[in-house]
Write an enzyme that holds these catalytic residues in place. Sequence first.
Site, short mmCIF file in Angstrom:
data_model
loop_
_atom_site.label_atom_id
_atom_site.label_comp_id
_atom_site.label_asym_id
_atom_site.label_seq_id
_atom_site.Cartn_x
_atom_site.Cartn_y
_atom_site.Cartn_z
CE LYS A 130 -4.35 -1.80 1.12
NZ LYS A 130 -5.70 -1.64 1.59
CE LYS A 213 -6.84 -7.83 -1.69
NZ LYS A 213 -7.24 -7.32 -0.39
CE LYS A 216 -13.59 -2.58 0.32
NZ LYS A 216 -12.99 -2.64 1.65
P1 ATP Z 1 -8.36 -3.34 -0.59
O1 ATP Z 1 -8.56 -4.40 -1.62
O2 ATP Z 1 -8.68 -1.97 -1.05
O3 ATP Z 1 -7.10 -3.46 0.17
P2 ATP Z 1 -9.89 -4.98 0.98
O4 ATP Z 1 -11.22 -5.25 0.37
O5 ATP Z 1 -8.83 -6.00 0.91
O6 ATP Z 1 -9.46 -3.59 0.46
P3 ATP Z 1 -11.09 -4.87 3.56
O7 ATP Z 1 -12.30 -4.14 3.18
O8 ATP Z 1 -10.60 -4.44 4.88
O9 ATP Z 1 -9.94 -4.66 2.53
O10 ATP Z 1 -11.34 -6.45 3.54
C1 ATP Z 1 -12.36 -6.98 4.32
C2 ATP Z 1 -12.34 -8.48 4.31
O11 ATP Z 1 -12.49 -8.99 2.99
C3 ATP Z 1 -11.05 -9.10 4.85
O12 ATP Z 1 -11.37 -10.21 5.66
C4 ATP Z 1 -10.31 -9.53 3.62
O13 ATP Z 1 -9.44 -10.62 3.87
C5 ATP Z 1 -11.47 -9.96 2.74
N1 ATP Z 1 -11.09 -9.86 1.32
C6 ATP Z 1 -10.75 -8.75 0.65
N2 ATP Z 1 -10.47 -9.03 -0.63
C7 ATP Z 1 -10.64 -10.38 -0.78
C8 ATP Z 1 -10.50 -11.29 -1.87
N3 ATP Z 1 -10.13 -10.87 -3.07
N4 ATP Z 1 -10.77 -12.60 -1.65
C9 ATP Z 1 -11.17 -13.04 -0.43
N5 ATP Z 1 -11.30 -12.24 0.64
C10 ATP Z 1 -11.05 -10.92 0.49
#
Ligand code: ATP
Length: 354
Positions: A130, A213, A216
């Site tokens: 990040k 991955k 968002k």
């Molecule tokens: P960014 O992708 O912007 O870093 P994020 O979606 O990873 O944001 P959070 O909103 O804090 O960050 O994630 C919330 C939950 O969703 C966490 O438990 C994370 O592990 C899960 N998560 C996020 N992206 C994925 C993915 N691609 N596959 C499975 N789980 C996910």
Amino acid sequence: MTDTAQPTATKTDTAAAFKTRVFSGIQPSGGLTLGNYLGALKRFVELQERGAETIYCIVDLHAITVWQDPAALRRNTRELAAGFLASGIDPTRSILFNQSQVPGHAQLAWIFNCVARMGWLNRMTQFKDKAGKNRENASVGLFAYPTLMAADILLYHATHVPVGEDQKQHLELTRDIAIKFNHDYGVDWFPVVEPVIEGPATRVMSLRDGTKKMSKSDPSDMSRINLTDDADTIARKIRKARTDPEPLPETLEGLEGRPEARNLVNIFAALADITPEQAIRQVAGKQFSEFKPMLAELAVERLAPISRRMAELMEDPAEIDRILGDGARRADAIATPILEKTYDIVGMLRTRGD
Ligand code: ATP
Ligand code: LTN
């Protein structure tokens, strides 16, 4: 299960001394993705349905580790609350609240900033990703992000934390912080948490690149499915998802070296509530031209009711605010005695008597 987590600690059996309590968090840093739904929200609901004591937090203090426009942050916080509720979180059975309404998170995070070592945080891959190349310009908060996450969990003496695969390293750090605190102060106070990283969708990948991955914050909207996407958009994104020219294999081993194909099969399995083995049996030998419309139909069938319900809930922001306020009060009632005891262990003099 009862709603107290006071450890009846004995030095010999820490694990048995703490009751099961589930805690997890999601950042209100933009719209929810299919990754968040399958990797996190859907699992949160399953744990609630199994009767665990469940505490779910919208981590607004974590979100501001990178810039957030204040009006957008407020809107995203309510929208994420709507996403939790629309996915099946019942605010009478689970506690749902936003982090900044319970001051103990920031207070315990400070103590953990003094327990965690620079070297530990320096190894965190999420910070490296990040912060990017210009680390000097990253906020101090982004560096300390994992100590706040440890505080979120340990403030409730949570024992089980459902997350996606990407959060594993942060949970290991949480364990290290609990162990070091207990060791430094000679107490058996914080539980050593268990990560709950299970199911076929612990790491949903980008639709444009099966090695990245689904996120968002990816600049390309075509890389992800948002919970608020309409049926046409979902179908178009799946149709355009990157794949390879081979038909789908007969077995899971046949997905080796085919990350995009594997990702779509895993998404199919998670949406259909079946195992990847069962999924591959259903789609074996199919061309993507046949499989993709099947997947799109399933995704729309599963996601459309959620996005419809989110839109309805967003029409009554006062009700969302009420639910978050009620959740915050209930969370605070659990957190305050744990924080007070922690201050006492550390040697903070408490003389106000209120
Ligand atoms: P960014 O992708 O912007 O870093 P994020 O979606 O990873 O944001 P959070 O909103 O804090 O960050 O994630 C919330 C939950 O969703 C966490 O438990 C994370 O592990 C899960 N998560 C996020 N992206 C994925 C993915 N691609 N596959 C499975 N789980 C996910
Ligand atoms: N860092 C997590 C969100 C998060 C969290 C938590 C998850 C903040 N605090 C406590 C579980 C428990 C992420 O997904 N980016």
